[in-house]
Scaffold this motif. Structure first.
Motif, PDB file in Angstrom:
ATOM      1  N   THR A 156       0.860  -1.183   0.000  1.00 16.47           N
ATOM      2  CA  THR A 156       0.000   0.000   0.000  1.00 16.47           C
ATOM      3  C   THR A 156       0.894   1.231   0.000  1.00 16.47           C
ATOM      4  OG1 THR A 156      -0.077  -0.223   2.364  1.00 16.47           O
ATOM      5  CG2 THR A 156      -2.003  -0.976   1.153  1.00 16.47           C
TER       6      THR A 156
ATOM      7  N   VAL B 212       0.308  -2.378   5.995  1.00 18.17           N
ATOM      8  CA  VAL B 212      -0.701  -1.666   6.792  1.00 18.17           C
ATOM      9  C   VAL B 212      -0.322  -1.762   8.279  1.00 18.17           C
ATOM     10  CG1 VAL B 212      -3.134  -1.769   7.528  1.00 18.17           C
ATOM     11  CG2 VAL B 212      -2.528  -2.119   5.122  1.00 18.17           C
ATOM     12  N   GLN B 213      -0.564  -0.699   9.037  1.00 20.20           N
ATOM     13  CA  GLN B 213      -0.378  -0.794  10.491  1.00 20.20           C
ATOM     14  C   GLN B 213      -1.582  -1.531  11.081  1.00 20.20           C
ATOM     15  OE1 GLN B 213       2.151  -0.058  12.787  1.00 20.20           O
ATOM     16  NE2 GLN B 213       0.706  -1.360  13.898  1.00 20.20           N
TER      17      GLN B 213
ATOM     18  N   LEU C 196      -7.999  -4.338   2.373  1.00 24.10           N
ATOM     19  CA  LEU C 196      -6.859  -3.695   1.713  1.00 24.10           C
ATOM     20  C   LEU C 196      -7.300  -3.024   0.409  1.00 24.10           C
ATOM     21  CD1 LEU C 196      -3.781  -3.397   1.928  1.00 24.10           C
ATOM     22  CD2 LEU C 196      -3.581  -5.542   0.655  1.00 24.10           C
TER      23      LEU C 196
ATOM     24  N   LEU D 170      -9.375   0.060   1.149  1.00 22.51           N
ATOM     25  CA  LEU D 170      -8.549   1.192   1.588  1.00 22.51           C
ATOM     26  C   LEU D 170      -7.826   1.815   0.399  1.00 22.51           C
ATOM     27  CD1 LEU D 170      -7.089  -0.374   4.863  1.00 22.51           C
ATOM     28  CD2 LEU D 170      -8.548   1.661   4.726  1.00 22.51           C
ATOM     29  N   GLN D 171      -7.297   0.952  -0.461  1.00 24.57           N
ATOM     30  CA  GLN D 171      -6.547   1.466  -1.609  1.00 24.57           C
ATOM     31  C   GLN D 171      -7.448   2.216  -2.579  1.00 24.57           C
ATOM     32  OE1 GLN D 171      -4.755  -2.235  -2.801  1.00 24.57           O
ATOM     33  NE2 GLN D 171      -2.804  -1.714  -1.840  1.00 24.57           N
TER      34      GLN D 171
ATOM     35  N   PHE E 185      -2.131   3.151   6.148  1.00 21.82           N
ATOM     36  CA  PHE E 185      -3.445   2.874   6.727  1.00 21.82           C
ATOM     37  C   PHE E 185      -3.292   2.230   8.091  1.00 21.82           C
ATOM     38  CE2 PHE E 185      -4.211   2.333   2.079  1.00 21.82           C
ATOM     39  CZ  PHE E 185      -4.952   3.496   1.911  1.00 21.82           C
ATOM     40  N   ARG E 186      -4.333   2.426   8.884  1.00 25.02           N
ATOM     41  CA  ARG E 186      -4.352   1.767  10.183  1.00 25.02           C
ATOM     42  C   ARG E 186      -5.631   0.948  10.299  1.00 25.02           C
ATOM     43  NH1 ARG E 186      -5.242   3.757  16.152  1.00 25.02           N
ATOM     44  NH2 ARG E 186      -5.015   1.661  16.933  1.00 25.02           N
ATOM     45  N   VAL E 187      -5.473  -0.346  10.528  1.00 23.40           N
ATOM     46  CA  VAL E 187      -6.635  -1.234  10.619  1.00 23.40           C
ATOM     47  C   VAL E 187      -6.705  -1.852  12.018  1.00 23.40           C
ATOM     48  CG1 VAL E 187      -7.717  -3.346   9.721  1.00 23.40           C
ATOM     49  CG2 VAL E 187      -6.643  -1.735   8.139  1.00 23.40           C
TER      50      VAL E 187
ATOM     51  N   LEU F 265      -2.887  -8.083   6.017  1.00 24.79           N
ATOM     52  CA  LEU F 265      -2.785  -6.618   6.022  1.00 24.79           C
ATOM     53  C   LEU F 265      -1.375  -6.163   6.389  1.00 24.79           C
ATOM     54  CD1 LEU F 265      -6.238  -6.107   7.673  1.00 24.79           C
ATOM     55  CD2 LEU F 265      -5.557  -5.056   5.498  1.00 24.79           C
TER      56      LEU F 265
END
Ligand SMILES: Cc1cc2nc3c(=O)[nH]c(=O)nc-3n(C[C@H](O)[C@H](O)[C@H](O)COP(=O)(O)OP(=O)(O)OC[C@H]3O[C@@H](n4cnc5c(N)ncnc54)[C@H](O)[C@@H]3O)c2cc1C
Length: 413
Positions: free
Chosen positions: A3, A30-31, A407, A410-411, A7-9, A25
């Motif tokens: 990514t 991703v965090q 993912l 988010l993208q 992002f934070r998931v 993720l």
């Protein structure tokens, strides 16, 4: 698939489904923050490893998919993307070997879950997943669906995330964390949830005190069960079950538990027929019993002519009553087809798994239609399957699907 944005998931629930979503993720940069109500993750997974962890099955894919019954079509896309072969390769990648048992069931080499979970958690931490234990998710604190509330030993905490994965499990073995307390939280946000029901569970029969005091805990090896399914089709399965204080349980009855449970709900009870000697035909049994028994008791006659003794003899006496038990013709019929009336399921907390959960028509893929950016996976989704590795396989595969869809979502934003 790296990514470009940080992002934070938030992944809530650290069973196999949530951990798999976290892995996908984190692997994409991703965090990931993973929250669980318990002091450690994977408690039910570890319990599943106690009696010999059956992690998947080696049968042909067409048969495998059918194990999800009425939900086969919905589960298939998860499995198409992550099938039992891919799952085994993933396990091997954690340094754990697998083997296929004689029944086609697949196990880790040492039959245990702990070494696999240990290696997995080390890899997840290495990928940057942050674990927040003793964080019980209590719902949403604001109008935004990504503002999450947690009860922790240090008080309530609010968390914001770009996307949320819910992997909260079903409602069996609540003491291991999955207690189904999430149902009203999601229902309150307009997510349709089918009631959580026991699956792979035992049933109460209402044995007499005399019978259960003598035979509770006795295994019924090898027997067959026949019964009529909801469409009236006669189904027959051979295997083993156990007589309990209140009824029966074990792999043979677990395999029928979904339809039998539904039949009890519809009609108040269900009847299954036990074949106590599946390797003998009816004519042979009758011929053996018709031979003169002299002064022998019927119990002695059953044992010497047919090898029926112990719990099987006790069952005949329990279910037939004195007059039929004394009549060789009626006894012969009952040995091949003894009716057992099932009154109710055992409580959901004792079950291996739960049926019901977030309905597929409340989701677009794994995303909750009512809550864009929130995804659900694992046993909390409305599917069920028999034991045999099918439960864990679908949990892993659905966790992976939820992670990948989050993912992509988010993208795309
Ligand atoms: C005795 C037993 C034996 C089994 N054996 C097998 C087997 O051999 N093969 C097989 O395929 N399957 C087996 N299973 C089933 C399998 O273990 C489960 O289907 C699987 O663990 C479900 O995974 P999950 O990730 O969906 O949920 P779970 O593993 O139940 O994890 C859910 C997690 O969510 C957390 N959680 C719940 N609510 C909250 C909340 N409000 N806030 C924060 N965290 C929360 C829980 O603490 C838990 O850690 C067995 C189950 C049992 C009980």
């Amino acid at each position: 698939m790296p990514t470009s944005a940080p992002f934070r998931v938030a992944v809530i629930g650290g069973g196999p489904a949530g951990l798999m979503a976290a892995e996908v993720l984190a692997g994409a940069g991703v965090q990931v923050d993973l929250y669980d109500a318990m002091a450690s993750v994977g408690r039910k997974f570890l319990l599943a490893g106690k009696g010999g962890m059956n992690i998947t099955h080696a049968e042909p894919m067409a048969d495998f998919v059918q194990r999800y019954g009425q939900r086969s079509a919905q589960v298939q896309p998860w499995l198409d993307a992550f099938d039992p072969v891919a799952l085994r390769a993933w396990i091997h990648g954690l340094g754990v070997d697998t083997f296929v048992g004689t029944s086609g069931r697949v196990f880790p080499a040492d039959m245990k879950a702990a070494p696999l979970l240990r290696a997995w958690l080390t890899r997840l931490r290495g990928a940057g997943v942050r674990f927040h234990m003793r964080h019980r998710w209590t719902g949403w604190t604001g109008r935004e669906s990504a503002t999450l509330g947690f009860a922790t030993p240090d008080g309530d905490v609010d968390v914001a995330a770009d996307a949320v994965i819910l992997a909260l499990g079903g409602a069996s073995w609540a003491r291991l964390g999955s207690d189904g307390a999430w149902v009203p939280l999601l229902a309150g946000r307009g997510v349709t949830v089918a009631p959580l029901l026991p699956s792979n569970c035992g049933f109460d029969t209402g044995w007499s005190a005399h019978f259960s005091s003598r035979f509770a805990g006795a295994p019924l090896t090898t027997v067959a069960i026949t019964w009529h399914d909801a469409q009236g089709v006669l189904v027959k399965r051979q295997g083993q079950c156990i007589v309990t204080q209140t009824g029966i349980e074990g792999s043979l009855i677990y395999a029928l538990s979904g339809p039998v449970r539904d039949q009890i709900a519809a009609h108040g009870s269900a009847t299954v027929w036990l074949d106590l000697l599946p390797d003998f035909d009816a004519a042979r049994i009758e011929a053996e019993l018709m031979r003169g028994r002299g002064s022998r008791s019927m119990a002695g006659h059953l044992q010497s002519r047919l090898g029926i003794k112990g719990v099987k003899a006790g069952l005949l006496r329990e279910c037939l009553g004195a007059a039929a038990y004394a009549d060789p013709a009626q006894l012969a019929v009952a040995i091949k087809r003894m009716p057992v009336h099932l009154k109710r399921t055992r409580p959901i907390d004792e079950a291996i798994s739960s049926a019901g959960g977030v309905r597929f028509d409340a989701m677009e893929g794994s995303m909750l239609s009512a809550l864009p950016g929130t995804f659900a996976c694992g046993e909390m989704v409305d599917w069920e399957a028999p034991t045999g590795g099918y439960l864990l396989t679908a949990c892993f595969a659905s966790g992976r699907a939820a992670g990948l869809q989050a993912l992509a979502w988010l993208q795309a934003r």
